[in-house]
Design a protein around this motif. Structure first.
Motif, PDB file in Angstrom:
ATOM      1  N   THR A 132      11.751   1.012 -15.023  1.00 43.80           N
ATOM      2  CA  THR A 132      11.433  -0.331 -15.498  1.00 43.80           C
ATOM      3  C   THR A 132      10.603  -1.117 -14.494  1.00 43.80           C
ATOM      4  OG1 THR A 132      13.478  -0.387 -16.786  1.00 43.80           O
ATOM      5  CG2 THR A 132      12.382  -2.480 -16.383  1.00 43.80           C
ATOM      6  N   ALA A 133      11.036  -1.138 -13.233  1.00 43.49           N
ATOM      7  CA  ALA A 133      10.304  -1.915 -12.233  1.00 43.49           C
ATOM      8  C   ALA A 133       8.894  -1.369 -12.041  1.00 43.49           C
ATOM      9  CB  ALA A 133      11.053  -1.915 -10.902  1.00 43.49           C
ATOM     10  N   VAL A 134       8.773  -0.046 -11.995  1.00 50.15           N
ATOM     11  CA  VAL A 134       7.456   0.561 -11.833  1.00 50.15           C
ATOM     12  C   VAL A 134       6.555   0.189 -12.998  1.00 50.15           C
ATOM     13  CG1 VAL A 134       6.193   2.730 -11.713  1.00 50.15           C
ATOM     14  CG2 VAL A 134       8.326   2.473 -10.460  1.00 50.15           C
ATOM     15  N   SER A 135       7.109   0.240 -14.209  1.00 56.33           N
ATOM     16  CA  SER A 135       6.319  -0.074 -15.394  1.00 56.33           C
ATOM     17  C   SER A 135       5.887  -1.535 -15.405  1.00 56.33           C
ATOM     18  CB  SER A 135       7.131   0.242 -16.660  1.00 56.33           C
ATOM     19  OG  SER A 135       6.413  -0.108 -17.817  1.00 56.33           O
ATOM     20  N   VAL A 136       6.813  -2.441 -15.148  1.00 61.50           N
ATOM     21  CA  VAL A 136       6.491  -3.870 -15.200  1.00 61.50           C
ATOM     22  C   VAL A 136       5.482  -4.244 -14.129  1.00 61.50           C
ATOM     23  CG1 VAL A 136       7.412  -6.206 -14.943  1.00 61.50           C
ATOM     24  CG2 VAL A 136       8.676  -4.509 -16.265  1.00 61.50           C
ATOM     25  N   ALA A 244       2.571   4.369   8.963  1.00 60.16           N
ATOM     26  CA  ALA A 244       2.839   4.493   7.531  1.00 60.16           C
ATOM     27  C   ALA A 244       2.844   3.099   6.920  1.00 60.16           C
ATOM     28  CB  ALA A 244       4.178   5.177   7.311  1.00 60.16           C
ATOM     29  N   PRO A 245       2.127   2.883   5.812  1.00 58.19           N
ATOM     30  CA  PRO A 245       2.021   1.549   5.217  1.00 58.19           C
ATOM     31  C   PRO A 245       3.359   0.899   4.915  1.00 58.19           C
ATOM     32  CG  PRO A 245       0.470   3.051   4.205  1.00 58.19           C
ATOM     33  CD  PRO A 245       1.348   3.882   5.075  1.00 58.19           C
ATOM     34  N   ALA A 246       4.267   1.636   4.294  1.00 54.99           N
ATOM     35  CA  ALA A 246       5.554   1.049   3.920  1.00 54.99           C
ATOM     36  C   ALA A 246       6.319   0.587   5.146  1.00 54.99           C
ATOM     37  CB  ALA A 246       6.376   2.048   3.119  1.00 54.99           C
ATOM     38  N   ALA A 247       6.353   1.422   6.176  1.00 52.74           N
ATOM     39  CA  ALA A 247       7.094   1.069   7.386  1.00 52.74           C
ATOM     40  C   ALA A 247       6.488  -0.169   8.041  1.00 52.74           C
ATOM     41  CB  ALA A 247       7.088   2.244   8.361  1.00 52.74           C
ATOM     42  N   ARG A 270      -2.828   4.224  -0.968  1.00 52.64           N
ATOM     43  CA  ARG A 270      -3.126   4.940  -2.206  1.00 52.64           C
ATOM     44  C   ARG A 270      -1.831   5.201  -2.982  1.00 52.64           C
ATOM     45  NH1 ARG A 270      -5.638   8.935  -0.205  1.00 52.64           N
ATOM     46  NH2 ARG A 270      -7.735   8.189  -0.546  1.00 52.64           N
ATOM     47  N   GLY A 271      -1.903   4.975  -4.291  1.00 59.30           N
ATOM     48  CA  GLY A 271      -0.728   5.221  -5.122  1.00 59.30           C
ATOM     49  C   GLY A 271       0.376   4.224  -4.875  1.00 59.30           C
ATOM     50  N   MET A 272       0.018   2.993  -4.530  1.00 56.79           N
ATOM     51  CA  MET A 272       1.010   1.995  -4.150  1.00 56.79           C
ATOM     52  C   MET A 272       2.175   1.929  -5.131  1.00 56.79           C
ATOM     53  SD  MET A 272       2.120  -0.437  -2.215  1.00 56.79           S
ATOM     54  CE  MET A 272       0.786  -0.939  -1.143  1.00 56.79           C
ATOM     55  N   LEU A 273       1.875   1.942  -6.428  1.00 58.61           N
ATOM     56  CA  LEU A 273       2.950   1.797  -7.397  1.00 58.61           C
ATOM     57  C   LEU A 273       3.383   3.108  -8.019  1.00 58.61           C
ATOM     58  CD1 LEU A 273       2.078  -1.523  -9.199  1.00 58.61           C
ATOM     59  CD2 LEU A 273       3.683  -1.079  -7.365  1.00 58.61           C
ATOM     60  N   LEU A 274       2.643   4.159  -7.773  1.00 56.37           N
ATOM     61  CA  LEU A 274       3.001   5.421  -8.395  1.00 56.37           C
ATOM     62  C   LEU A 274       3.796   6.304  -7.439  1.00 56.37           C
ATOM     63  CD1 LEU A 274      -0.365   6.173 -10.215  1.00 56.37           C
ATOM     64  CD2 LEU A 274       1.655   4.984 -11.075  1.00 56.37           C
ATOM     65  N   GLY A 275       3.801   5.990  -6.173  1.00 58.27           N
ATOM     66  CA  GLY A 275       4.513   6.782  -5.201  1.00 58.27           C
ATOM     67  C   GLY A 275       5.694   6.039  -4.618  1.00 58.27           C
ATOM     68  N   SER A 276       5.947   6.283  -3.345  1.00 56.20           N
ATOM     69  CA  SER A 276       7.164   5.758  -2.731  1.00 56.20           C
ATOM     70  C   SER A 276       6.969   4.407  -2.053  1.00 56.20           C
ATOM     71  CB  SER A 276       7.667   6.760  -1.690  1.00 56.20           C
ATOM     72  OG  SER A 276       6.711   6.899  -0.639  1.00 56.20           O
ATOM     73  N   VAL A 277       5.725   4.008  -1.780  1.00 58.54           N
ATOM     74  CA  VAL A 277       5.498   2.793  -0.992  1.00 58.54           C
ATOM     75  C   VAL A 277       6.062   1.561  -1.685  1.00 58.54           C
ATOM     76  CG1 VAL A 277       3.785   1.276   0.034  1.00 58.54           C
ATOM     77  CG2 VAL A 277       3.499   3.744   0.188  1.00 58.54           C
ATOM     78  N   SER A 278       5.706   1.372  -2.940  1.00 56.09           N
ATOM     79  CA  SER A 278       6.180   0.171  -3.633  1.00 56.09           C
ATOM     80  C   SER A 278       7.696   0.170  -3.772  1.00 56.09           C
ATOM     81  CB  SER A 278       5.541   0.055  -5.014  1.00 56.09           C
ATOM     82  OG  SER A 278       5.967   1.108  -5.838  1.00 56.09           O
ATOM     83  N   GLN A 280       9.829   1.565  -1.781  1.00 51.91           N
ATOM     84  CA  GLN A 280      10.404   1.245  -0.478  1.00 51.91           C
ATOM     85  C   GLN A 280      10.324  -0.241  -0.194  1.00 51.91           C
ATOM     86  OE1 GLN A 280       9.464   3.933   2.870  1.00 51.91           O
ATOM     87  NE2 GLN A 280       8.456   5.252   1.367  1.00 51.91           N
ATOM     88  N   LEU A 281       9.192  -0.849  -0.539  1.00 50.22           N
ATOM     89  CA  LEU A 281       9.041  -2.282  -0.316  1.00 50.22           C
ATOM     90  C   LEU A 281      10.026  -3.084  -1.148  1.00 50.22           C
ATOM     91  CD1 LEU A 281       5.178  -2.858  -0.127  1.00 50.22           C
ATOM     92  CD2 LEU A 281       6.855  -3.317   1.662  1.00 50.22           C
ATOM     93  N   ILE A 282      10.071  -2.789  -2.444  1.00 47.69           N
ATOM     94  CA  ILE A 282      10.935  -3.557  -3.332  1.00 47.69           C
ATOM     95  C   ILE A 282      12.406  -3.396  -2.961  1.00 47.69           C
ATOM     96  CG2 ILE A 282      11.722  -3.760  -5.726  1.00 47.69           C
ATOM     97  CD1 ILE A 282       8.887  -3.032  -6.605  1.00 47.69           C
ATOM     98  N   GLN A 283      12.779  -2.204  -2.504  1.00 42.50           N
ATOM     99  CA  GLN A 283      14.182  -1.964  -2.204  1.00 42.50           C
ATOM    100  C   GLN A 283      14.557  -2.274  -0.763  1.00 42.50           C
ATOM    101  OE1 GLN A 283      16.177   1.353  -4.085  1.00 42.50           O
ATOM    102  NE2 GLN A 283      14.259   2.017  -5.025  1.00 42.50           N
ATOM    103  N   HIS A 284      13.585  -2.243   0.167  1.00 47.22           N
ATOM    104  CA  HIS A 284      13.953  -2.368   1.576  1.00 47.22           C
ATOM    105  C   HIS A 284      13.282  -3.512   2.325  1.00 47.22           C
ATOM    106  CE1 HIS A 284      16.138   1.355   1.189  1.00 47.22           C
ATOM    107  NE2 HIS A 284      15.046   2.007   0.813  1.00 47.22           N
TER     108      HIS A 284
END
Length: 295
Positions: A132-136, A244-247, A270-278, A280-284
């Motif tokens: 849901t979060a990824v889609s929105v 690493a961008p997320a870190a 790259r792939g901000m919302l399709l991979g792990s970066v977003s 990680q940001l939203i959760q951490h």
């Protein structure tokens, strides 16, 4: 016709959960700054599995008209309480039917800002754990802010952080971040992470790093020059690093009141919302996160 984001209302995904309450508080504070109206949107998804319990609905009750009435009472009370505490603001509530992600995406077409709690219940169950979060955030037609209950206090202090990689979506996000910094009268920290790529294959590790950082800083300086002319009172600093961008963004969020990123980037983002970066940001991240998509 889609309205301008400067006067379009703030939509809050509301289901009565603690994180939804934190999202509403964030939205009210934002509205006190820019004067926009607020709409609480409860997405009522009719389920037929045994043991279904909706937020604000008596346990054991099947979703019927009485259940919907309870939901409407929940939303209307939340809107009335918010309006009473903020008489200068316009606050209303609504209940809509359908899949939460799809309904919220549709609502965002007429909104100036969409605010979601980090985790909900009922229609928003597993908001961050599933799709849901990824889609929105990936498909909304306006900026989306995700507020976790444990980051709500951080929203009241610190600077604004913007993750930028030179891509068009990240530059749109940069504009949103500058406007928020000006509105809140706080500094803006622009973060550009770099990781090794093919474009500098013929250079040594240190040379490639220096070349990439120099190129990234030149791109940023050009983009920032335009915004600095428009908002001369905003103090802007730039951080470029091989990390690493997320870190890097999560670390910056420790002292920030809001982290802003684009929907899709290049290079380190790259792939901000399709991979792990977003995720990680939203959760951490230690503060709310804004994901900005070009309309």
């Amino acid at each position: 016709m889609t309205r301008s984001t400067s006067d379009a209302e703030i939509v809050v995904g509301y289901d009565g959960s603690p994180d939804a309450a934190a999202a509403l508080d964030w939205a009210l504070e934002q509205a006190r700054r820019d004067g926009r109206p607020i709409r609480l949107a409860y997405v009522f998804e009719w389920l037929t599995v045994a043991g279904w319990v909706g937020p604000g609905v008596t346990p054991g009750m099947w979703p019927d008209e009485q259940a919907r009435q309870q939901v409407e009472e929940l939303v209307n009370k939340a809107a009335a309480d918010a309006a009473a505490a903020n008489p200068e603001l316009t606050v209303r509530g609504e209940v809509r039917d359908g899949p939460p992600a799809l309904v919220l995406e549709e609502s965002s077409a007429e909104a100036g800002l969409l605010v979601l709690g980090g985790r909900g219940h009922g229609g928003f169950t597993g908001l961050l754990a599933g799709s849901t979060a990824v889609s929105v955030t990936a498909h909304a037609h306006c900026p989306v802010v995700v507020v976790r209950r444990d980051t709500a206090e951080a929203a009241r202090a610190g600077h604004i952080t913007a993750g930028v990689d030179g891509s068009e979506p990240s530059l749109v996000a940069l504009g949103f971040a500058v406007e928020q910094a000006a509105l809140r009268r706080v500094p803006l920290q622009v973060v550009r992470a770099w990781q090794p790529g093919r474009e500098h294959w013929n250079l040594t590790g240190e040379q490639a790093r220096d070349a990439a950082l120099a190129e990234g800083r030149a791109e940023l300086d050009e983009a920032l020059r335009r915004w600095q002319e428009r908002f001369p009172d905003v103090e802007i600093s730039v951080q470029t690093a091989t990390a690493a961008p997320a870190a890097l963004l999560i670390d910056s969020s420790r002292q920030a009141q809001l982290v802003v990123v684009g929907t899709r980037g290049r290079g380190g983002l790259r792939g901000m919302l399709l991979g792990s970066v977003s995720q990680q940001l939203i959760q951490h991240a230690h503060c709310p996160v804004a994901v900005v998509r070009e309309r």
